[in-house]
Design an enzyme around this catalytic site. Structure first.
Site, PDB file in Angstrom:
ATOM      1  N   ASN A  17      -5.929  -4.378  23.794  1.00 60.21           N
ATOM      2  CA  ASN A  17      -5.194  -5.458  23.456  1.00 60.21           C
ATOM      3  C   ASN A  17      -6.098  -6.485  22.615  1.00 60.21           C
ATOM      4  O   ASN A  17      -6.941  -7.115  23.315  1.00 60.21           O
ATOM      5  CB  ASN A  17      -4.517  -6.265  24.590  1.00 60.21           C
ATOM      6  CG  ASN A  17      -3.433  -5.471  25.081  1.00 60.21           C
ATOM      7  OD1 ASN A  17      -3.650  -4.096  25.502  1.00 60.21           O
ATOM      8  ND2 ASN A  17      -2.209  -5.969  25.234  1.00 60.21           N
ATOM      9  N   ILE A  30      -1.712 -13.287  24.770  1.00 67.64           N
ATOM     10  CA  ILE A  30      -2.764 -14.711  24.742  1.00 67.64           C
ATOM     11  C   ILE A  30      -2.088 -15.963  23.882  1.00 67.64           C
ATOM     12  O   ILE A  30      -2.126 -16.927  24.270  1.00 67.64           O
ATOM     13  CB  ILE A  30      -4.236 -14.192  24.651  1.00 67.64           C
ATOM     14  CG1 ILE A  30      -4.611 -13.191  26.036  1.00 67.64           C
ATOM     15  CG2 ILE A  30      -5.089 -15.483  24.472  1.00 67.64           C
ATOM     16  CD1 ILE A  30      -5.863 -12.878  25.888  1.00 67.64           C
ATOM     17  N   ILE A  85       0.809  -1.230   0.076  1.00 70.11           N
ATOM     18  CA  ILE A  85      -0.174  -0.240   0.035  1.00 70.11           C
ATOM     19  C   ILE A  85       0.984   1.207  -0.128  1.00 70.11           C
ATOM     20  O   ILE A  85       0.284   2.261  -0.071  1.00 70.11           O
ATOM     21  CB  ILE A  85      -1.043  -0.003   1.221  1.00 70.11           C
ATOM     22  CG1 ILE A  85      -0.390  -0.053   2.529  1.00 70.11           C
ATOM     23  CG2 ILE A  85      -2.222  -0.833   1.042  1.00 70.11           C
ATOM     24  CD1 ILE A  85      -1.237   0.364   3.555  1.00 70.11           C
ATOM     25  N   TYR A 130       5.629   3.686  17.109  1.00 70.54           N
ATOM     26  CA  TYR A 130       4.303   3.051  16.939  1.00 70.54           C
ATOM     27  C   TYR A 130       3.123   3.959  17.146  1.00 70.54           C
ATOM     28  O   TYR A 130       2.250   4.270  16.410  1.00 70.54           O
ATOM     29  CB  TYR A 130       4.458   1.563  17.374  1.00 70.54           C
ATOM     30  CG  TYR A 130       2.913   0.837  17.162  1.00 70.54           C
ATOM     31  CD1 TYR A 130       2.574   0.575  15.726  1.00 70.54           C
ATOM     32  CD2 TYR A 130       1.996   0.656  18.141  1.00 70.54           C
ATOM     33  CE1 TYR A 130       1.429   0.027  15.683  1.00 70.54           C
ATOM     34  CE2 TYR A 130       1.085   0.178  17.872  1.00 70.54           C
ATOM     35  CZ  TYR A 130       0.489  -0.111  16.727  1.00 70.54           C
ATOM     36  OH  TYR A 130      -0.716  -0.839  16.744  1.00 70.54           O
TER      37      TYR A 130
HETATM   38  P1  NAD Z   1      -1.310  -8.090  11.496  1.00 77.86           P
HETATM   39  O1  NAD Z   1       0.276  -8.001  11.316  1.00 77.86           O
HETATM   40  O2  NAD Z   1      -1.681  -9.590  11.453  1.00 77.86           O
HETATM   41  O3  NAD Z   1      -1.990  -7.354  10.217  1.00 77.86           O
HETATM   42  C1  NAD Z   1      -1.279  -6.564   9.276  1.00 77.86           C
HETATM   43  C2  NAD Z   1      -1.597  -6.782   7.736  1.00 77.86           C
HETATM   44  O4  NAD Z   1      -1.016  -5.910   7.119  1.00 77.86           O
HETATM   45  C3  NAD Z   1      -0.674  -7.962   7.579  1.00 77.86           C
HETATM   46  O5  NAD Z   1      -1.606  -8.964   6.715  1.00 77.86           O
HETATM   47  C4  NAD Z   1       0.375  -7.387   6.658  1.00 77.86           C
HETATM   48  O6  NAD Z   1       0.813  -8.379   5.580  1.00 77.86           O
HETATM   49  C5  NAD Z   1      -0.341  -6.481   6.220  1.00 77.86           C
HETATM   50  N1  NAD Z   1       0.541  -5.240   5.600  1.00 77.86           N
HETATM   51  C6  NAD Z   1       1.544  -4.536   6.376  1.00 77.86           C
HETATM   52  N2  NAD Z   1       2.321  -3.536   5.807  1.00 77.86           N
HETATM   53  C7  NAD Z   1       1.647  -3.658   4.517  1.00 77.86           C
HETATM   54  C8  NAD Z   1       1.867  -2.870   3.384  1.00 77.86           C
HETATM   55  N3  NAD Z   1       2.854  -1.938   3.154  1.00 77.86           N
HETATM   56  N4  NAD Z   1       1.146  -3.088   2.175  1.00 77.86           N
HETATM   57  C9  NAD Z   1       0.072  -4.092   2.237  1.00 77.86           C
HETATM   58  N5  NAD Z   1      -0.315  -4.729   3.434  1.00 77.86           N
HETATM   59  C10 NAD Z   1       0.568  -4.596   4.378  1.00 77.86           C
HETATM   60  O7  NAD Z   1      -1.473  -7.262  12.625  1.00 77.86           O
HETATM   61  P2  NAD Z   1      -2.813  -7.070  13.441  1.00 77.86           P
HETATM   62  O8  NAD Z   1      -2.691  -7.402  14.767  1.00 77.86           O
HETATM   63  O9  NAD Z   1      -4.160  -7.822  12.772  1.00 77.86           O
HETATM   64  O10 NAD Z   1      -3.156  -5.533  13.197  1.00 77.86           O
HETATM   65  C11 NAD Z   1      -3.922  -5.013  12.235  1.00 77.86           C
HETATM   66  C12 NAD Z   1      -4.309  -3.324  12.689  1.00 77.86           C
HETATM   67  O11 NAD Z   1      -4.780  -3.249  13.912  1.00 77.86           O
HETATM   68  C13 NAD Z   1      -2.971  -2.661  12.528  1.00 77.86           C
HETATM   69  O12 NAD Z   1      -3.239  -1.419  12.229  1.00 77.86           O
HETATM   70  C14 NAD Z   1      -2.517  -2.500  14.181  1.00 77.86           C
HETATM   71  O13 NAD Z   1      -1.764  -1.489  14.184  1.00 77.86           O
HETATM   72  C15 NAD Z   1      -3.847  -2.582  14.550  1.00 77.86           C
HETATM   73  N6  NAD Z   1      -3.952  -2.795  16.212  1.00 77.86           N
HETATM   74  C16 NAD Z   1      -3.744  -4.131  16.724  1.00 77.86           C
HETATM   75  C17 NAD Z   1      -3.628  -4.294  17.891  1.00 77.86           C
HETATM   76  C18 NAD Z   1      -3.561  -5.895  18.315  1.00 77.86           C
HETATM   77  O14 NAD Z   1      -3.760  -5.849  19.602  1.00 77.86           O
HETATM   78  N7  NAD Z   1      -3.402  -6.788  17.589  1.00 77.86           N
HETATM   79  C19 NAD Z   1      -4.083  -3.391  18.953  1.00 77.86           C
HETATM   80  C20 NAD Z   1      -4.182  -2.096  18.289  1.00 77.86           C
HETATM   81  C21 NAD Z   1      -4.264  -1.826  17.248  1.00 77.86           C
END
Ligand code: NAD
Length: 303
Positions: free
Chosen positions: A169, A184, A52, A140
């Site tokens: 979380n 977890i 992206i 971050y």
């Molecule tokens: P994840 O790493 O499983 O998912 C991120 C996805 O984005 C992956 O599939 C990755 O391949 C894709 N990606 C990363 N960079 C990219 C790029 N440049 N182009 C295209 N695709 C790209 O992480 P997640 O835990 O599912 O997080 C999803 C969102 O939720 C994120 O924005 C994260 O900051 C936010 N978030 C997550 C949590 C948590 O507890 N997991 C908490 C707060 C916020």
């Protein structure tokens, strides 16, 4: 209605895609698979293996003409952001701006953005509400806050609508057990390998654990509700790491053992988030108790 989900092959994104499909919403996924997996994407969903940050992403918008964008793709590691701030900036800020430009050019109605409790930094009071000071202690947290601000200014200048969701979380099936975020999944994974969970500090530190299906539901509701709002997405429950392990042990018939190690510098001691705004503006409330969510998560990791 057509929805483009960035990061739809990731942990949270793939649950959102599932939820949209269950509700008969046409869905397109863009993911570069840096941490996501193609097999997480349900069959029948149009998938673009693309980054992206690449300006060519605009061609996907031109072809697909999505009405809504649910933006999950990001660099999600706090530690990585501190080691590589420039990479974090390109992933979380520049990439978001790239997506926003295409949203404007192709008349996307609304963007729903995944943000995080990390924007608040060390809590000054609990539970944290959306008016709490923003004082991130990692790049971050800063890059997520900056991307929020870009979205708000784009919206102000153009009329693009947004909903920003600040997750606490998140846990559930498909979370990476090798990462740093998912305590977890890390605990369950270690127990299934007959290894002891490692607790940093005395285990009395608390977190607010929200089940991934509740997060997917909040994203779905954001398609219609909470225009131009920022909402915490959280359970509003404070659970200590010791309590969390007690529940996990009660659900898994494995030997109850724990390793306590020195507290890690910079770790926040207590955190939980008010979710009144999401209840009011999204008409959302978490449907899964921690016990139910953990049962599903354990069953996923067992299989
Ligand atoms: P994840 O790493 O499983 O998912 C991120 C996805 O984005 C992956 O599939 C990755 O391949 C894709 N990606 C990363 N960079 C990219 C790029 N440049 N182009 C295209 N695709 C790209 O992480 P997640 O835990 O599912 O997080 C999803 C969102 O939720 C994120 O924005 C994260 O900051 C936010 N978030 C997550 C949590 C948590 O507890 N997991 C908490 C707060 C916020």
């Amino acid at each position: 209605m057509k929805v483009l989900v960035t990061g739809g092959a990731g942990f949270i994104g793939s649950h959102i895609v599932e939820f949209l499909l269950e509700n008969n919403i046409e869905t397109v996924v863009v993911d570069n698979l840096v941490s996501g997996h193609k097999h997480h994407i349900p069959s029948g969903v149009a998938f673009y293996h693309s980054d992206i940050r690449n300006p060519d992403i605009d061609k996907i918008f031109m072809t697909e003409k999505p009405d809504f964008v649910i933006h999950q793709a990001a660099q999600v590691s706090v530690q990585e952001s501190v080691k590589q701030p420039l990479y974090d900036c390109s992933e979380n800020i520049m990439a978001t701006v790239n997506i926003l430009q295409s949203c404007l050019k192709h008349n996307v109605k609304k963007i729903i953005h995944a943000s995080t409790a990390a924007v608040y930094g060390n809590p000054k009071y609990l539970p944290i509400d959306e008016n709490h000071d923003l004082n991130p202690v990692s790049f971050y947290g800063l890059s997520k806050w900056t991307s929020e601000t870009y979205i708000q200014l784009f919206a102000k200048l153009s009329g693009l609508k947004y909903t920003i969701l600040r997750y606490s979380n998140v846990y559930g099936a498909r979370q990476d057990a090798n990462g740093e975020a998912g305590v977890i999944s890390i605990f369950i994974d270690r127990l299934l390998k007959n290894e002891s969970p490692i607790i940093y500090g005395d285990g009395n530190q608390t977190r607010d654990f929200i089940f991934v299906k509740d997060v997917a539901y909040a994203n779905f509701l954001s398609l219609r509700n909470a225009d131009n709002q920022i909402c915490n997405i959280s359970s509003h429950q404070q659970t200590s790491v010791n309590e969390l392990l007690d529940i996990i042990y009660s659900l898994m018939t494995v030997e109850n053992k724990r390793i306590y190690k020195e507290e890690r510098p910079g770790d926040i001691v207590h955190s939980y988030l008010l979710n009144n705004k999401a209840r009011k503006y999204l008409n959302w409330n978490p449907k899964f108790s921690l016990l139910q969510g953990l049962e599903e998560t354990i069953s996923f990791f067992r299989n």
